[in-house]
Design a protein around this motif. Structure first.
Motif, PDB file in Angstrom:
ATOM      1  N   ASN A   1      -9.066   4.236  -0.936  1.00 12.80           N
ATOM      2  CA  ASN A   1      -8.052   3.569  -1.747  1.00 12.80           C
ATOM      3  C   ASN A   1      -8.258   3.946  -3.197  1.00 12.80           C
ATOM      4  O   ASN A   1      -9.299   3.679  -3.773  1.00 12.80           O
ATOM      5  CB  ASN A   1      -8.158   2.054  -1.586  1.00 12.80           C
ATOM      6  CG  ASN A   1      -7.685   1.613  -0.206  1.00 12.80           C
ATOM      7  OD1 ASN A   1      -6.497   1.527   0.031  1.00 12.80           O
ATOM      8  ND2 ASN A   1      -8.630   1.346   0.686  1.00 12.80           N
TER       9      ASN A   1
ATOM     10  N   GLU B   1       0.823  -1.214   0.000  1.00  8.25           N
ATOM     11  CA  GLU B   1       0.000   0.000   0.000  1.00  8.25           C
ATOM     12  C   GLU B   1       0.859   1.268   0.000  1.00  8.25           C
ATOM     13  O   GLU B   1       2.006   1.275   0.452  1.00  8.25           O
ATOM     14  CB  GLU B   1      -0.926   0.020   1.216  1.00  8.25           C
ATOM     15  CG  GLU B   1      -2.186  -0.762   1.066  1.00  8.25           C
ATOM     16  CD  GLU B   1      -3.257  -0.327   2.058  1.00  8.25           C
ATOM     17  OE1 GLU B   1      -4.145   0.452   1.668  1.00  8.25           O
ATOM     18  OE2 GLU B   1      -3.199  -0.769   3.217  1.00  8.25           O
TER      19      GLU B   1
ATOM     20  N   THR C   1       5.982  -1.062   0.836  1.00 10.75           N
ATOM     21  CA  THR C   1       4.890  -0.315   1.448  1.00 10.75           C
ATOM     22  C   THR C   1       5.371   1.082   1.832  1.00 10.75           C
ATOM     23  O   THR C   1       6.467   1.237   2.373  1.00 10.75           O
ATOM     24  CB  THR C   1       4.383  -1.057   2.693  1.00 10.75           C
ATOM     25  OG1 THR C   1       4.077  -2.409   2.333  1.00 10.75           O
ATOM     26  CG2 THR C   1       3.146  -0.398   3.274  1.00 10.75           C
TER      27      THR C   1
ATOM     28  N   ARG D   1      -4.535   6.324  -0.595  1.00 12.92           N
ATOM     29  CA  ARG D   1      -5.267   6.272   0.674  1.00 12.92           C
ATOM     30  C   ARG D   1      -4.738   7.331   1.636  1.00 12.92           C
ATOM     31  O   ARG D   1      -3.526   7.565   1.711  1.00 12.92           O
ATOM     32  CB  ARG D   1      -5.102   4.874   1.272  1.00 12.92           C
ATOM     33  CG  ARG D   1      -5.791   4.648   2.606  1.00 12.92           C
ATOM     34  CD  ARG D   1      -5.508   3.236   3.080  1.00 12.92           C
ATOM     35  NE  ARG D   1      -5.964   3.022   4.435  1.00 12.92           N
ATOM     36  CZ  ARG D   1      -5.563   1.999   5.187  1.00 12.92           C
ATOM     37  NH1 ARG D   1      -4.696   1.112   4.705  1.00 12.92           N
ATOM     38  NH2 ARG D   1      -6.016   1.852   6.416  1.00 12.92           N
TER      39      ARG D   1
END
Length: 236
Positions: free
Chosen positions: A234, A40, A202, A219
């Motif tokens: 997201n 992410e 990440t 995000r």
């Protein structure tokens, strides 16, 4: 794995539940609940003094956890023994707003210093790794420059190279464009986005720069009112 480490299911890199972080004047953040998954790209926003830097520092065990659950890169940092902090930090790359480079040595030696401090022994392996990360951040030709000879954007690229040097699972960046002009800020954010996309590293990035969030949407979680609010936006 030792008792005070824990592998997190579902490839969750950061897991915070009921987290409390204090400072000298009392509780700074409480009831923080946050999960960040592998790969992410997440922004952390909030006013100055809201606790963004303290939260990031707690994630790499530079500020104590005062309550709740906190697991980062498979380590239970709420109960982490001091001797295991170096193991945690080998899994995490940290990018600072003010670069924090050593100006008594050149760029190559700045990176070599980190590798030696984290257990790398073989000179040739060190050389290849330093050359790789400098190439990855676009400043392979600056290896033997003193940091003070570089532009602020180039210095931040060295900072990102340093964060990448041990092939981390997670990069924590504290206002990485805070000292940069808008054009250079966009170049640095593009670099972080590219690293995330190309390597799956990440990213958890604190920022005041809403122009960069608009340009590179992802995000967003918000530090406010003594806690962290997850917007769960997201954006692909």
């Amino acid at each position: 794995m030792e008792n005070d480490t824990h592998t997190i299911e579902n490839k969750t890199i950061v897991h915070l539940k009921g987290l409390t972080v204090s400072h000298e004047n009392g509780i700074l953040l409480s009831n923080v609940n946050l999960n960040i998954r592998e790969g992410e790209f997440v922004y952390l926003i909030g006013k100055s003094g809201a606790g963004k830097t303290s939260l990031l520092r707690s994630l790499y065990a530079d500020r104590p956890i005062d309550g709740g659950e906190a697991e980062v890169c498979g380590f239970d940092i709420a109960h982490l023994k001091r001797r295991h902090i170096p193991q945690l930090r080998r899994r995490i790359g940290i990018v600072f707003q003010n670069f924090r480079l050593l100006d008594d040595r050149n760029v190559y030696s700045n990176l070599e210093f980190i590798l030696k401090a984290t257990g790398w022994k073989k000179k040739e392996e060190i050389r290849l790794q330093v050359e790789k990360v400098l190439h990855d951040v676009g400043i392979a030709d600056k290896a033997y420059c003193n940091p003070l000879q570089l532009s602020e954007g180039e210095q931040q690229r060295v900072g990102i190279a340093r964060a990448l040097i041990n092939n981390p699972t997670l990069i924590l960046a504290d206002e990485p464009t805070g000292n940069l002009d808008p054009v250079t800020s966009a170049e640095i954010m593009q670099l972080l986005v590219d690293i995330n996309r190309n390597t799956g590293t990440t990213m958890f990035i604190s920022t005041h720069d809403f122009m960069m969030i608009d340009k590179f949407p992802a995000r967003v979680v918000v530090c406010e009112n003594g806690t962290v609010v997850d917007t769960e936006k997201n954006v692909e």
